[in-house]
Design a protein around this motif. Structure first.
Motif, PDB file in Angstrom:
ATOM      1  N   PRO A 160     -25.454 -40.265  58.724  1.00 51.42           N
ATOM      2  CA  PRO A 160     -25.734 -40.299  57.284  1.00 51.42           C
ATOM      3  C   PRO A 160     -24.469 -40.041  56.458  1.00 51.42           C
ATOM      4  CG  PRO A 160     -26.601 -38.283  58.281  1.00 51.42           C
ATOM      5  CD  PRO A 160     -26.097 -39.133  59.410  1.00 51.42           C
ATOM      6  N   ARG A 161     -24.391 -40.682  55.325  1.00 55.60           N
ATOM      7  CA  ARG A 161     -23.194 -40.526  54.495  1.00 55.60           C
ATOM      8  C   ARG A 161     -23.359 -39.314  53.592  1.00 55.60           C
ATOM      9  NH1 ARG A 161     -20.380 -46.343  53.711  1.00 55.60           N
ATOM     10  NH2 ARG A 161     -19.018 -45.895  55.446  1.00 55.60           N
ATOM     11  N   ILE A 162     -23.286 -38.150  54.245  1.00 59.56           N
ATOM     12  CA  ILE A 162     -23.380 -36.887  53.524  1.00 59.56           C
ATOM     13  C   ILE A 162     -22.089 -36.112  53.793  1.00 59.56           C
ATOM     14  CG2 ILE A 162     -25.904 -36.730  53.522  1.00 59.56           C
ATOM     15  CD1 ILE A 162     -25.753 -35.031  56.056  1.00 59.56           C
ATOM     16  N   ALA A 165     -21.143 -34.708  57.170  1.00 55.81           N
ATOM     17  CA  ALA A 165     -20.989 -35.668  58.275  1.00 55.81           C
ATOM     18  C   ALA A 165     -19.765 -36.568  58.089  1.00 55.81           C
ATOM     19  CB  ALA A 165     -22.248 -36.519  58.388  1.00 55.81           C
ATOM     20  N   GLN A 166     -18.956 -36.291  57.072  1.00 53.62           N
ATOM     21  CA  GLN A 166     -17.825 -37.190  56.787  1.00 53.62           C
ATOM     22  C   GLN A 166     -16.862 -37.321  57.969  1.00 53.62           C
ATOM     23  OE1 GLN A 166     -16.061 -35.991  53.071  1.00 53.62           O
ATOM     24  NE2 GLN A 166     -17.154 -37.575  51.951  1.00 53.62           N
ATOM     25  N   SER A 167     -16.634 -36.220  58.682  1.00 49.75           N
ATOM     26  CA  SER A 167     -15.668 -36.307  59.787  1.00 49.75           C
ATOM     27  C   SER A 167     -16.279 -36.936  61.040  1.00 49.75           C
ATOM     28  CB  SER A 167     -15.083 -34.928  60.103  1.00 49.75           C
ATOM     29  OG  SER A 167     -16.136 -34.019  60.267  1.00 49.75           O
ATOM     30  N   ILE A 211      -9.345 -59.074  46.144  1.00 53.10           N
ATOM     31  CA  ILE A 211     -10.161 -58.395  47.148  1.00 53.10           C
ATOM     32  C   ILE A 211     -11.611 -58.365  46.656  1.00 53.10           C
ATOM     33  CG2 ILE A 211     -10.441 -56.261  48.509  1.00 53.10           C
ATOM     34  CD1 ILE A 211      -7.551 -57.035  48.782  1.00 53.10           C
ATOM     35  N   VAL A 212     -12.511 -58.911  47.440  1.00 54.95           N
ATOM     36  CA  VAL A 212     -13.932 -58.913  47.064  1.00 54.95           C
ATOM     37  C   VAL A 212     -14.641 -57.819  47.865  1.00 54.95           C
ATOM     38  CG1 VAL A 212     -16.019 -60.299  46.837  1.00 54.95           C
ATOM     39  CG2 VAL A 212     -13.765 -61.398  46.705  1.00 54.95           C
ATOM     40  N   GLY A 213     -15.169 -56.852  47.156  1.00 48.46           N
ATOM     41  CA  GLY A 213     -15.789 -55.695  47.821  1.00 48.46           C
ATOM     42  C   GLY A 213     -14.776 -54.567  47.885  1.00 48.46           C
TER      43      GLY A 213
HETATM   44  P1  NAD Z   1     -19.989 -51.679  53.040  1.00 47.31           P
HETATM   45  O1  NAD Z   1     -19.058 -51.965  54.159  1.00 47.31           O
HETATM   46  O2  NAD Z   1     -21.443 -51.716  53.285  1.00 47.31           O
HETATM   47  O3  NAD Z   1     -19.688 -52.739  51.878  1.00 47.31           O
HETATM   48  C1  NAD Z   1     -18.370 -52.976  51.418  1.00 47.31           C
HETATM   49  C2  NAD Z   1     -18.365 -53.121  49.921  1.00 47.31           C
HETATM   50  O4  NAD Z   1     -18.958 -54.372  49.553  1.00 47.31           O
HETATM   51  C3  NAD Z   1     -19.137 -52.047  49.175  1.00 47.31           C
HETATM   52  O5  NAD Z   1     -18.278 -51.382  48.288  1.00 47.31           O
HETATM   53  C4  NAD Z   1     -20.205 -52.829  48.438  1.00 47.31           C
HETATM   54  O6  NAD Z   1     -20.514 -52.280  47.169  1.00 47.31           O
HETATM   55  C5  NAD Z   1     -19.534 -54.180  48.284  1.00 47.31           C
HETATM   56  N1  NAD Z   1     -20.428 -55.296  47.953  1.00 47.31           N
HETATM   57  C6  NAD Z   1     -21.689 -55.567  48.400  1.00 47.31           C
HETATM   58  N2  NAD Z   1     -22.161 -56.686  47.832  1.00 47.31           N
HETATM   59  C7  NAD Z   1     -21.175 -57.156  47.025  1.00 47.31           C
HETATM   60  C8  NAD Z   1     -21.050 -58.289  46.177  1.00 47.31           C
HETATM   61  N3  NAD Z   1     -22.049 -59.168  46.025  1.00 47.31           N
HETATM   62  N4  NAD Z   1     -19.887 -58.452  45.487  1.00 47.31           N
HETATM   63  C9  NAD Z   1     -18.871 -57.567  45.608  1.00 47.31           C
HETATM   64  N5  NAD Z   1     -18.924 -56.484  46.390  1.00 47.31           N
HETATM   65  C10 NAD Z   1     -20.063 -56.276  47.090  1.00 47.31           C
HETATM   66  O7  NAD Z   1     -19.662 -50.298  52.330  1.00 47.31           O
HETATM   67  P2  NAD Z   1     -18.626 -49.162  52.699  1.00 47.31           P
HETATM   68  O8  NAD Z   1     -17.262 -49.643  52.371  1.00 47.31           O
HETATM   69  O9  NAD Z   1     -18.858 -48.693  54.067  1.00 47.31           O
HETATM   70  O10 NAD Z   1     -19.043 -48.001  51.693  1.00 47.31           O
HETATM   71  C11 NAD Z   1     -19.344 -48.220  50.339  1.00 47.31           C
HETATM   72  C12 NAD Z   1     -19.291 -46.928  49.585  1.00 47.31           C
HETATM   73  O11 NAD Z   1     -20.045 -45.896  50.249  1.00 47.31           O
HETATM   74  C13 NAD Z   1     -17.906 -46.277  49.487  1.00 47.31           C
HETATM   75  O12 NAD Z   1     -17.059 -46.848  48.602  1.00 47.31           O
HETATM   76  C14 NAD Z   1     -18.299 -44.867  49.110  1.00 47.31           C
HETATM   77  O13 NAD Z   1     -18.585 -44.748  47.751  1.00 47.31           O
HETATM   78  C15 NAD Z   1     -19.541 -44.652  49.887  1.00 47.31           C
HETATM   79  N6  NAD Z   1     -19.209 -43.821  51.069  1.00 47.31           N
HETATM   80  C16 NAD Z   1     -19.646 -42.528  51.091  1.00 47.31           C
HETATM   81  C17 NAD Z   1     -19.343 -41.730  52.170  1.00 47.31           C
HETATM   82  C18 NAD Z   1     -19.823 -40.308  52.229  1.00 47.31           C
HETATM   83  O14 NAD Z   1     -20.355 -39.828  51.280  1.00 47.31           O
HETATM   84  N7  NAD Z   1     -19.671 -39.639  53.340  1.00 47.31           N
HETATM   85  C19 NAD Z   1     -18.612 -42.231  53.238  1.00 47.31           C
HETATM   86  C20 NAD Z   1     -18.159 -43.549  53.173  1.00 47.31           C
HETATM   87  C21 NAD Z   1     -18.470 -44.330  52.087  1.00 47.31           C
END
Ligand code: NAD
Length: 415
Positions: A160-162, A165-167, A211-213
Motif C-alpha cells: 500500500p502507498r502509505i 510502507a514507503q521503504s 513527458i506524458v505522465g
Molecule cells: P503510475 O505508474 O500508475 O502512473 C504514472 C503516471 O501516469 C501517474 O502520475 C498518473 O497520474 C499518470 N497518468 C495516468 N493517466 C494519464 C493520462 N491520461 N495522461 C497523463 N498522465 C496520466 O503512477 P506512479 O508513478 O507509480 O505514482 C503516481 C503517484 O502516486 C505519485 O506521483 C505519487 O503522488 C503517488 N505515490 C505515493 C507514494 C506513497 O505515498 N508512498 C509512493 C509512490 C507514489
C-alpha cells in the motif's frame, strides 16, 4: 568487499531488529516456522537483477534467518557468489536447494515471468513463503497457479502507498530507474544532442522533450532530461503533478480538461472514459508535433495503459523524432510493440519492457532494501505470523493454504 560495502550505505543500518522489537505480542496470528531465506537466479530472459544483495545479508542473519543463494544469482547484477558468502550467505549447490528455503525471495515470481517461471512450480510446497513481483491483478491466473502449490504468496506490487510502507515500495524504486533509463535511450537514439551548445562551428539548439505522465518515472525522466540540457515539458491528469513538474524546472502543459476526479486512492490516477482520452489526444496533437522526444509513462494501476498517441500524431512529429513508451501493459502509443524498436516514417518508437534490468546493480540494491524491509515487517523470531489486522500484510498477501485470498485478485479471477 569493503569497496562494495561502501557503495551500499543504505544497508549499513539494520531496520530489521528495530521492527521486530516493536511488534505487538497480542495479535492474532498463525505462525509459520521457517528459518531459511532463499534467493534464486532470475530466469526471465534479459533479467539481470537479483532479489538480495550481499550488503543486506548480515542484518538478515542477525535476526536468525539463514540466507541461501543459488550460485551465480547475483553475477549479472555485479554481485559474485564470493561477496554473498563473505557477508554470511550460504551458496547453494543447486537451484533446487535455494528453492527449498522456507521463504523464497524473487524479483519475478510466476506472474512476472510467465514462461520460464513455470519450471519452478514443481519445487514449491505448501506453507512455503514466496515474496516477489507477480502482477496479481494483471495476471491473476498465475497467482491462482501459485496458490495451488500451497505457498503463502506476497505480491510486492500490492504494497500500500502509505508512509510507513514507503521503504518497501518496489514500484517507486523501479519506476525511478525506468524514468532515468528512458531518457538515456532517447538521447542515444535521437540524431540530435540534448544540450544547447554555442561553438565555433555554430550554435546547436537544445532538444525538446515532452513527458506524458508525471508520476515517479515521469518525474525522474524530467530530472534526467533537464540534467542533459533538454528543454522539457510535461503533462499529467493529476492536478497535483503540476507543481512537481514545475519544481523540476520543466513546463507544465496546460490542457482544458476536467481532471477534478482524475486522482484516486493512494495518489494513483483513475481511469477516465474514452471521451476524455479522445479530447486529450486532440489537445496533445500540437504539443507532440513540437517535440523531438516524447516519453510516455501514463498508467492506471492494474489496467491497460490509455492510448494517448495515435499513428496520426506520430506522422506529424518532426523527422528523426523519438518516442520512448514505457507505460506498462500495452503502452501509450498505439504503434508501440512491447520489447521492440520500430520505425514509423521518420520517427523511431521504442517499447522497452524491463528498463530497471539495464541498471542491475542499483536496481538490485533498491529492490533488496524494499524486500528486506517488507520481510522484517512480516517476520518475527524467524517465523511468519500473518497478522491480518495489519494493512501491509493484508494488502500484500495474495494466497495461502491453497487459495487466492486477496479480494481484488479473487475478483479479477471471477471468484
Ligand atoms: P503510475 O505508474 O500508475 O502512473 C504514472 C503516471 O501516469 C501517474 O502520475 C498518473 O497520474 C499518470 N497518468 C495516468 N493517466 C494519464 C493520462 N491520461 N495522461 C497523463 N498522465 C496520466 O503512477 P506512479 O508513478 O507509480 O505514482 C503516481 C503517484 O502516486 C505519485 O506521483 C505519487 O503522488 C503517488 N505515490 C505515493 C507514494 C506513497 O505515498 N508512498 C509512493 C509512490 C507514489
Amino acid at each position: 568487499m569493503r569497496v562494495l560495502g561502501s557503495l551500499h550505505p543504505l544497508f549499513g543500518r539494520t531496520p530489521i531488529c528495530h521492527n521486530l522489537d516493536r511488534r505487538k505480542s497480542n495479535m492474532h496470528h498463525e505462525a509459520l516456522n521457517y528459518m531459511e531465506v532463499g534467493v534464486v537466479r532470475e530466469t526471465l530472459p534479459g533479467e539481470r537483477r537479483v532479489a538480495l544483495v550481499p550488503a543486506v545479508v548480515p542484518a538478515l542473519v542477525k535476526t536468525g534467518l539463514e540466507v541461501v543463494v543459488e550460485a551465480g544469482a547475483g553475477a549479472a547484477a555485479g554481485f559474485p557468489d564470493e561477496l554473498f558468502r563473505s557477508r554470511g550467505a550460504k551458496i547453494a549447490s543447486s537451484r533446487a536447494e535455494a528453492l527449498a528455503a522456507g521463504a523464497l525471495l524473487q524479483v519475478r515470481a510466476l506472474g512476472c515471468n510467465p514462461e520460464a517461471g513455470r519450471a519452478d512450480l514443481v519445487a514449491l510446497r505448501p506453507g512455503q513463503v514466496v515474496i516477489g513481483m507477480c502482477e496479481p491483478l494483471w495476471n491473476p491466473q498465475a497467482a491462482a497457479e501459485l496458490a495451488k502449490t500451497g505457498v503463502t504468496l506476497f505480491a510486492l506490487e500490492l504494497i500500500p502507498r502509505i508512509t510507513r510502507a514507503q521503504s518497501m515500495d518496489v514500484l517507486s524504486s523501479m519506476a525511478t530507474l525506468a524514468g532515468y533509463r528512458s531518457v538515456l535511450l532517447a538521447a542515444t537514439t535521437l540524431g540530435k544532442m540534448f544540450p544547447m551548445l554555442t561553438t565555433a562551428a555554430g550554435t546547436v539548439t537544445p532538444a525538446k522533450v515532452f513527458i506524458v505522465g508525471a508520476g515517479v518515472a515521469g518525474l525522474q525522466a524530467i530530472a534526467t532530461a533537464r540534467r542533459l540540457g533538454a528543454v522539457v515539458s510535461a503533462y499529467d491528469v493529476r492536478p497535483a503533478a503540476k507543481e512537481q513538474v514545475q519544481s523540476l524546472g520543466a513546463k507544465f502543459v496546460e490542457m482544458p480538461l476536467d481532471t477534478a476526479a482524475a486522482e484516486g486512492k493512494g495518489g494513483y490516477a483513475q481511469a477516465m472514459d474514452e471521451e476524455f482520452y479522445g479530447r486529450q489526444r486532440e489537445l496533445m496533437t500540437r504539443v507532440v508535433a513540437e517535440h523531438d522526444v516524447v516519453i510516455t509513462t501514463a498508467a492506471i494501476p492494474g489496467q491497460k495503459a490509455p492510448v494517448l498517441i495515435t499513428r496520426e500524431m506520430v506522422d506529424h512529429m518532426p523527422p528523426g523524432s523519438v518516442i520512448v513508451d514505457i507505460a506498462e501493459r500495452g503502452g501509450n502509443c498505439e504503434l508501440t510493440r512491447p520489447g521492440e524498436t520500430l520505425q514509423q516514417g521518420n520517427v523511431t518508437i521504442l517499447g522497452p519492457t524491463n528498463l530497471p534490468a539495464d541498471v542491475p546493480l542499483h536496481a538490485s540494491q533498491m529492490f533488496a532494501k524494499n524486500i528486506t524491509t517488507l520481510l522484517a515487517h512480516l517476520v518475527r523470531d524467524g517465523k511468519f505470523p500473518l497478522d491480518m489486522t495489519d494493512e501491509i500484510t493484508r494488502e500484500t498477501l495474495v494466497a495461502r493454504d491453497g487459495q487466492v485470498v486477496h479480494p481484488r485478485v479473487r475478483a479479477a479471477l471471477g471468484l
